[in-house]
Design an enzyme around this catalytic site. Structure first.
Site, PDB file in Angstrom:
ATOM      1  N   LYS A 190      -5.362  11.500  47.867  1.00  0.00           N
ATOM      2  CA  LYS A 190      -4.195  10.648  48.130  1.00  0.00           C
ATOM      3  C   LYS A 190      -4.598   9.417  48.948  1.00  0.00           C
ATOM      4  O   LYS A 190      -4.183   8.295  48.658  1.00  0.00           O
ATOM      5  CB  LYS A 190      -3.105  11.458  48.854  1.00  0.00           C
ATOM      6  CG  LYS A 190      -2.500  12.516  47.941  1.00  0.00           C
ATOM      7  CD  LYS A 190      -1.540  13.481  48.629  1.00  0.00           C
ATOM      8  CE  LYS A 190      -1.143  14.578  47.642  1.00  0.00           C
ATOM      9  NZ  LYS A 190      -0.147  15.540  48.157  1.00  0.00           N
ATOM     10  N   GLN A 192       1.560  17.983  53.993  1.00  0.00           N
ATOM     11  CA  GLN A 192       0.855  18.717  52.938  1.00  0.00           C
ATOM     12  C   GLN A 192       1.096  20.217  53.073  1.00  0.00           C
ATOM     13  O   GLN A 192       0.944  20.789  54.150  1.00  0.00           O
ATOM     14  CB  GLN A 192      -0.645  18.386  52.997  1.00  0.00           C
ATOM     15  CG  GLN A 192      -1.470  18.956  51.851  1.00  0.00           C
ATOM     16  CD  GLN A 192      -1.202  18.285  50.507  1.00  0.00           C
ATOM     17  OE1 GLN A 192      -0.697  17.163  50.431  1.00  0.00           O
ATOM     18  NE2 GLN A 192      -1.522  18.967  49.419  1.00  0.00           N
ATOM     19  N   ASP A 204       7.735  12.960  48.872  1.00  0.00           N
ATOM     20  CA  ASP A 204       7.430  14.180  48.112  1.00  0.00           C
ATOM     21  C   ASP A 204       8.639  14.632  47.279  1.00  0.00           C
ATOM     22  O   ASP A 204       8.497  15.451  46.370  1.00  0.00           O
ATOM     23  CB  ASP A 204       7.081  15.330  49.078  1.00  0.00           C
ATOM     24  CG  ASP A 204       5.585  15.590  49.166  1.00  0.00           C
ATOM     25  OD1 ASP A 204       4.860  15.260  48.204  1.00  0.00           O
ATOM     26  OD2 ASP A 204       5.147  16.136  50.194  1.00  0.00           O
TER      27      ASP A 204
HETATM   28  N1  L34 Z   1       3.569  18.275  50.560  1.00  0.00           N
HETATM   29  N2  L34 Z   1       2.107  19.584  49.374  1.00  0.00           N
HETATM   30  C1  L34 Z   1       2.874  18.494  49.435  1.00  0.00           C
HETATM   31  N3  L34 Z   1       2.984  17.623  48.405  1.00  0.00           N
HETATM   32  C2  L34 Z   1       2.284  17.816  47.257  1.00  0.00           C
HETATM   33  O1  L34 Z   1       2.449  16.988  46.233  1.00  0.00           O
HETATM   34  C3  L34 Z   1       1.444  18.919  47.177  1.00  0.00           C
HETATM   35  N4  L34 Z   1       0.644  19.162  46.067  1.00  0.00           N
HETATM   36  C4  L34 Z   1       0.416  20.544  45.653  1.00  0.00           C
HETATM   37  C5  L34 Z   1      -0.059  21.304  46.891  1.00  0.00           C
HETATM   38  N5  L34 Z   1       0.651  20.947  48.103  1.00  0.00           N
HETATM   39  C6  L34 Z   1       1.381  19.820  48.241  1.00  0.00           C
HETATM   40  C7  L34 Z   1      -0.411  18.399  45.711  1.00  0.00           C
HETATM   41  O2  L34 Z   1      -0.640  17.300  46.192  1.00  0.00           O
HETATM   42  C8  L34 Z   1      -0.667  20.383  44.600  1.00  0.00           C
HETATM   43  N6  L34 Z   1      -1.149  19.022  44.770  1.00  0.00           N
HETATM   44  C9  L34 Z   1      -2.275  18.493  44.102  1.00  0.00           C
HETATM   45  C10 L34 Z   1      -2.716  17.207  44.308  1.00  0.00           C
HETATM   46  C11 L34 Z   1      -3.852  16.702  43.661  1.00  0.00           C
HETATM   47  C12 L34 Z   1      -4.539  17.482  42.797  1.00  0.00           C
HETATM   48  C13 L34 Z   1      -4.122  18.771  42.565  1.00  0.00           C
HETATM   49  C14 L34 Z   1      -3.000  19.270  43.200  1.00  0.00           C
HETATM   50  C15 L34 Z   1      -5.772  16.928  42.179  1.00  0.00           C
HETATM   51  O3  L34 Z   1      -6.250  15.906  42.580  1.00  0.00           O
HETATM   52  N7  L34 Z   1      -6.356  17.618  41.191  1.00  0.00           N
HETATM   53  C16 L34 Z   1      -7.578  17.217  40.546  1.00  0.00           C
HETATM   54  C17 L34 Z   1      -8.789  18.043  40.967  1.00  0.00           C
HETATM   55  C18 L34 Z   1      -8.791  18.480  42.382  1.00  0.00           C
HETATM   56  C19 L34 Z   1     -10.047  19.215  42.813  1.00  0.00           C
HETATM   57  O4  L34 Z   1     -11.146  18.743  42.505  1.00  0.00           O
HETATM   58  O5  L34 Z   1      -9.900  20.267  43.460  1.00  0.00           O
HETATM   59  C20 L34 Z   1      -7.401  17.393  39.043  1.00  0.00           C
HETATM   60  O6  L34 Z   1      -8.083  16.695  38.298  1.00  0.00           O
HETATM   61  O7  L34 Z   1      -6.603  18.243  38.647  1.00  0.00           O
END
Ligand code: L34
Length: 293
Positions: free
Chosen positions: A52, A96, A119
């Site tokens: 982020k 988060q 969010d």
């Molecule tokens: N307050 N908590 C709050 N807001 C959110 O919107 C979230 N979420 C979820 C968990 N807790 C939260 C996220 O940000 C899940 N989440 C989230 C954000 C980014 C990614 C996955 C979940 C992400 O960047 N995924 C990448 C790979 C990540 C890695 O390498 O581990 C992808 O390509 O899927």
């Protein structure tokens, strides 16, 4: 079968947001400012918040991560939230999840000013979204909708089956896709841990959205040929011999399901990158006072 390339779409949208930030700057307007509160040292949360922060820098937003140890009390956290609610320079902020057990998540969510709740977790935003009023829509469901839109995937009259009933994914995506207009006008079924014979439902799905957090739950026998499959799951499993020591699995057994689909999201690189971008979109809306004036 075509891959729904979340990474590519996310880069496209980030370029659009960056251009808008440039335009705001040149007119002397206010640069969008996002703050993230990160508590403790959960590896996945560190990664997501890191993504982020990086995305904010890429589009030219001001951003800040406020870190606290998991010994922070609920009262202290609520006080930090109050400070952010009252800080006129902060357009939006997030806490988060997940939070340490001694902190009541719902209390934290409800302490955030709905106007800064980028969010979209506050009941005011959830309620407004549910009846189709302007609102901050939570990032993962908004990302899914954006992915369907950018790939021009038809949704009208389609049967969408959602696996999972969480407040942040299952419920809101079911609501959004049942709303009037595009992407929407679906007939939606929500399945969950108490649904008997889940396969009977998933086999009816033109669009299957899986948000259970159960690695490789959906197998090829559960999917109708030609279905669109959106995999929201992201589970870290041990992978000895890799550099990190772990790898990511979705809720869908990708290798066997993919050949049956018309479209499918990969994990990683599917829904995740759009989740990040939707947070940027909400922050831009907050800075422009688009939702609440
Ligand atoms: N307050 N908590 C709050 N807001 C959110 O919107 C979230 N979420 C979820 C968990 N807790 C939260 C996220 O940000 C899940 N989440 C989230 C954000 C980014 C990614 C996955 C979940 C992400 O960047 N995924 C990448 C790979 C990540 C890695 O390498 O581990 C992808 O390509 O899927």
């Amino acid at each position: 079968m075509e891959l729904l390339d979340g990474k590519r779409i996310a880069d496209e949208i980030k370029a659009e947001i960056a251009a808008e930030v440039e335009a705001i700057k040149s007119k002397g307007g206010k640069i969008p400012h996002l703050v993230a509160i990160l508590i403790g040292h959960n590896g996945a949360s560190e990664t997501y918040v890191g993504h982020k922060e990086k995305a904010c820098a890429q589009v030219g937003f001001k951003s800040q991560v406020l870190r606290f140890e998991d010994t922070i009390t609920e009262a202290q956290l609520l006080n930090e939230i109050k400070k952010l609610n009252d800080d006129p320079d902060v357009d939006g902020f997030i806490v988060q999840m997940p939070l340490p057990k001694h902190i009541d998540e719902q209390k934290v969510i409800e302490a955030i000013d709905p106007k800064k709740d980028v969010d979209g977790f506050h009941p005011v935003n959830v309620g407004r979204m549910n009846i189709g009023l302007p609102a901050y829509v939570s990032a993962t469901p908004d990302g899914i909708v954006e992915l369907l839109r950018r790939y021009k995937i038809p949704t009208e009259g389609k049967h969408c089956v959602v696996l999972g009933r969480s407040n942040i994914v299952g419920r809101p995506i079911a609501n959004l896709l049942s709303q009037k207009g595009y992407p929407g006008d679906c007939t939606v079924t929500i399945c969950h841990s108490r649904t008997p014979n889940i396969k009977d439902h998933t086999l009816q799905a033109d669009i299957l959205i899986v948000a259970l957090g159960k690695a490789e739950f959906v197998t090829a026998d559960m999917v109708k040929p030609g279905a669109v499959v959106i995999d929201v799951g992201i589970t870290r499993v041990d992978a000895p011999g890799t550099k990190s020591g772990w790898r990511l699995l979705g809720d869908v057994k990708f290798d066997e399901v993919a050949p049956k689909c018309s479209y499918i999201t990969p994990v990683p690189g599917g829904v995740g990158p759009l989740t990040i971008v939707s947070l940027l979109k909400n922050t831009l809306k907050a800075a422009k006072k688009e939702v609440y004036g």
